[in-house]
Scaffold this active site. Structure first.
Site, PDB file in Angstrom:
ATOM      1  N   ARG A  70     -31.984  11.427  20.216  1.00 35.88           N
ATOM      2  CA  ARG A  70     -31.405  12.707  19.975  1.00 35.88           C
ATOM      3  C   ARG A  70     -30.810  13.123  21.550  1.00 35.88           C
ATOM      4  O   ARG A  70     -31.468  13.191  22.531  1.00 35.88           O
ATOM      5  CB  ARG A  70     -32.546  13.703  19.724  1.00 35.88           C
ATOM      6  CG  ARG A  70     -31.947  15.172  19.272  1.00 35.88           C
ATOM      7  CD  ARG A  70     -33.384  15.976  18.879  1.00 35.88           C
ATOM      8  NE  ARG A  70     -33.563  15.653  17.561  1.00 35.88           N
ATOM      9  CZ  ARG A  70     -35.029  16.109  17.178  1.00 35.88           C
ATOM     10  NH1 ARG A  70     -35.761  17.020  17.860  1.00 35.88           N
ATOM     11  NH2 ARG A  70     -35.466  15.625  15.913  1.00 35.88           N
ATOM     12  N   ARG A 139     -36.691  22.817  23.951  1.00 39.40           N
ATOM     13  CA  ARG A 139     -35.878  22.019  23.448  1.00 39.40           C
ATOM     14  C   ARG A 139     -34.631  22.342  23.779  1.00 39.40           C
ATOM     15  O   ARG A 139     -34.379  23.454  24.557  1.00 39.40           O
ATOM     16  CB  ARG A 139     -36.229  21.818  21.904  1.00 39.40           C
ATOM     17  CG  ARG A 139     -37.395  21.608  21.322  1.00 39.40           C
ATOM     18  CD  ARG A 139     -37.715  20.039  21.504  1.00 39.40           C
ATOM     19  NE  ARG A 139     -38.985  19.715  21.098  1.00 39.40           N
ATOM     20  CZ  ARG A 139     -39.111  19.361  19.659  1.00 39.40           C
ATOM     21  NH1 ARG A 139     -38.232  19.336  18.754  1.00 39.40           N
ATOM     22  NH2 ARG A 139     -40.406  18.594  19.478  1.00 39.40           N
ATOM     23  N   CYS A 436     -37.325  10.762   7.187  1.00 42.65           N
ATOM     24  CA  CYS A 436     -38.619  11.759   7.634  1.00 42.65           C
ATOM     25  C   CYS A 436     -39.985  11.405   6.986  1.00 42.65           C
ATOM     26  O   CYS A 436     -40.068  11.459   5.963  1.00 42.65           O
ATOM     27  CB  CYS A 436     -38.280  13.191   7.356  1.00 42.65           C
ATOM     28  SG  CYS A 436     -39.457  14.449   7.820  1.00 42.65           S
ATOM     29  N   CYS A 475     -40.151  19.308   2.488  1.00 41.98           N
ATOM     30  CA  CYS A 475     -41.727  19.565   2.571  1.00 41.98           C
ATOM     31  C   CYS A 475     -41.729  20.824   3.103  1.00 41.98           C
ATOM     32  O   CYS A 475     -40.767  21.626   3.406  1.00 41.98           O
ATOM     33  CB  CYS A 475     -42.416  18.641   3.509  1.00 41.98           C
ATOM     34  SG  CYS A 475     -42.093  19.137   5.395  1.00 41.98           S
ATOM     35  N   CYS A 479     -37.630  22.832   8.092  1.00 39.37           N
ATOM     36  CA  CYS A 479     -36.587  22.473   9.180  1.00 39.37           C
ATOM     37  C   CYS A 479     -35.314  23.214   8.902  1.00 39.37           C
ATOM     38  O   CYS A 479     -34.765  23.480  10.048  1.00 39.37           O
ATOM     39  CB  CYS A 479     -36.539  20.934   9.209  1.00 39.37           C
ATOM     40  SG  CYS A 479     -38.053  20.214  10.124  1.00 39.37           S
TER      41      CYS A 479
END
Ligand code: SF4
Length: 590
Positions: A70, A139, A436, A475, A479
């Site tokens: 990333r 981040r 994921c 889930c 996110c």
């Protein structure tokens, strides 16, 4: 061997080194669990293809290991050359496409062990970095994606760059592991010494990841209330006077851990521009010193703010500052959406927001995003910003190039958002399967087909011009930020979703639970009556967000409890299986 805590791993890592170097120089197909934790700080996740797990296990093969890398860029901004370099890396070392993240970065997937060092080195060579894109640090700092030429937008980007600089880890392990070439073995292994502590993070870094965003009202594209720390600009006489600071947002919930839950950020105070960085450092160090290091599932700053209370938190933060603070200003937002399509930039130039389906820069469908973006970079040399909704905004466009750019996009079948429902422009799903490791249900792979059906209902009810925010995740971890959407779907098991209604197109209200378990095929049937009621009863010009707020009391706020029965049982099963595996004798090496 029992798994070590992440705090111990960080403590003994010698500035995030661990055994990354010897592993890179060995025949290993993957890193140890300890190094897996450290690699995140360097901007990479070790993954395996979950679609292939069973088949490979049956064939007696190791998992199909690869890495996601990333890159980090303040406010999602990069040059045409940096874009092209990422595209080249994805072609040479990855699976040939790029993904835009919800934190305005790029992800390159499918990097093999042999290409990992080259991948990170090439990103660094491009002038960007992967350091701190993941891990227990600040981040990528987000800021408004559309660079309108006014004081607030200009300052937001400057501030994002200042924050990036301030919170970049200072460990020299990043350069020595990924960039120093052949002499790194000697440096790393033979001269292994205690690394100096980081000035802001200290030896243990933060208890968990930490997210910062800057917003310029009325657009809340950065979803500021979902961040650990937010800054919302306040303009006086055409100049940015200061920022309202918000703290304690975050949507993660842990599987089977009932005390975890999503929170929206709360206003902390207002601070003049000269003291904004000082305020940011005071908040980050408060979390560093008081955040929960015993239980990672409760280590995000939202739990600290919730458990100690906002007044305690404010007092602690201000005690670390010299600058004066003031009561928070009123915050008025209108949308979390992006500035899609053509816009005047405010300086004679144009900007263009291009919708990218689920942030995938690929040529896999009839829309050839990758070819189009490559050609735009090569022919027009346009700088770009990645948006928090995983789209792209090109800017500094000469108006005389507008027709040629439109023609280029048409030629590559890039969808024109004028033909979209308003809802489709902001709809978003997380990655989920197959990459994921936490996914319980499909998300990104099934969301377009669900939205096709919802689009049909919206058109039938003449709601295609209404901005209604739909989001889905695979889930409860949240996110793609489903917990402040007008309508959210959260995966709980294969093909089954919790159904939520009542968030806000402005991102400032949490959803309520409508139904705990809905099979995927039945979701359009659940959405339809909600939209029919809105279409029949709304006031003229009233948004879905406002209609719902006026006429409904939201259901239960999202909580891990709503997933608890299935997920706690699953967590227990997984823990038992893992304990059995750890207790089993090690296989004899042949
Ligand atoms: Fe994975 Fe989606 Fe869950 Fe995030 S929300 S952990 S991407 S499945």
């Amino acid at each position: 061997m029992p798994k070590r805590s992440v705090e111990d791993i960080k403590d003994e890592s010698r500035g995030l080194r661990g055994t990354i170097v010897p592993t890179l120089h060995s025949d290993a197909t993957h890193f140890t669990d300890d190094d897996y934790q450290l690699l995140k700080f360097h901007g990479t996740y070790q993954q395996d293809d979950r679609d292939l797990r069973i088949e490979r296990k049956r064939a007696g093969l190791d998992k199909a290991w690869s890495f996601m890398v990333r890159s980090k860029m303040a406010g999602g901004e990069c040059t045409a050359d940096q874009y092209l370099q990422h595209d080249d890396i994805a072609e040479d070392l990855g699976v040939g496409n790029l993904r835009i993240t919800t934190r305005q970065g790029f992800q390159i997937h499918g990097i093999l062990m042999g290409g990992l060092k080259d991948c990170i080195a090439r990103i660094k060579d491009s002038g960007l970095t992967t350091l701190g894109a993941c891990g227990d640090v600040v981040r990528n700092t987000m800021s408004p994606a559309a660079p309108f030429d006014d004081a607030a937008h200009r300052d937001a980007q400057v501030l994002a760059e200042e924050m990036t600089e301030l919170f970049l880890p200072e460990t020299d392990s990043y350069l020595s592991i990924w960039l120093n070439g052949e002499k790194l073995m000697l440096d790393e292994e033979e001269k292994a010494t205690e690394a100096p502590a980081e000035p802001i993070y200290g030896k243990h870094y933060l208890p968990r990841k930490f997210k910062i965003a800057i917003a310029v009202p009325p657009r809340n594209d950065v979803d500021v209330f979902t961040q650990d720390l937010g800054f919302i600009s306040h303009v006086v006489d055409g100049e940015v006077e200061g920022y309202t600071v918000t703290v304690g947002g975050g949507f993660g919930m842990s599987h089977g851990k009932t005390v975890t839950r999503p929170y929206l950020a709360q206003p902390l105070f207002y601070v003049k521009r000269a003291h904004v960085l000082e305020a940011a450092e005071a908040v980050v160090t408060t979390q560093r010193d008081y955040g929960n290091r015993e239980d990672r599932k409760l280590a995000r700053m939202k739990y600290l703010v919730a458990s100690k209370g906002i007044d305690w938190f404010r007092q602690e933060v201000t005690s670390r500052m010299k600058g004066e603070t003031f009561p928070a200003k009123e915050l008025v937002f209108d949308t979390v959406g992006d500035a899609l399509g053509w816009h005047e930039q405010g300086n004679g130039k144009l900007l263009l927001g291009v919708w990218i389906e689920e942030g995938r820069v690929a040529d896999a469908t009839s829309a050839k995003y990758r070819s189009a973006m490559r050609e735009l970079a090569e022919k027009f040399r346009l700088p770009l910003r990645l948006t928090p909704n995983c789209n792209v905004i090109y800017f500094d466009i000469d108006p005389k190039d507008k027709d040629a750019i439109d023609e280029l996009l048409r030629r590559h079948n890039i969808p024109h958002t004028d033909e979209f429902t308003e809802a489709r422009k902001t709809a978003h799903a997380c990655v989920a399967l197959p990459t994921c490791g936490l996914a319980l249900a499909e998300s990104e792979r099934v969301f377009p087909s669900l939205m096709d059906k919802i689009d049909g209902i919206l058109r039938e009810l003449k709601l295609e011009k209404e901005a209604i925010l739909f989001r889905m995740t695979g889930c409860p971890n949240g996110c793609a930020r489903p917990y402040n959407a007008d309508i959210g779907f959260v995966g709980r098991a294969p093909g089954k979703y919790a159904f939520y209604v009542g968030g806000s197109i402005r991102g400032d209200r949490l959803v309520g639970l409508e139904e705990k378990t809905v099979p995927f095929d039945e979701l359009p049937g659940k959405v339809r009556p909600v939209l029919e009621e809105y279409a029949a009863n709304r006031h003229e010009g009233e948004s879905f967000t406002d209609y719902w707020g006026r006429t409904h009391v939201n259901g239960e706020e999202p909580s891990a409890d709503q997933f608890h029965v299935e997920l706690a049982a699953r967590a227990e099963r997984m823990a038992a299986a893992k304990a059995a595996k750890e207790a089993a004798p090690a296989p004899v090496q042949g």
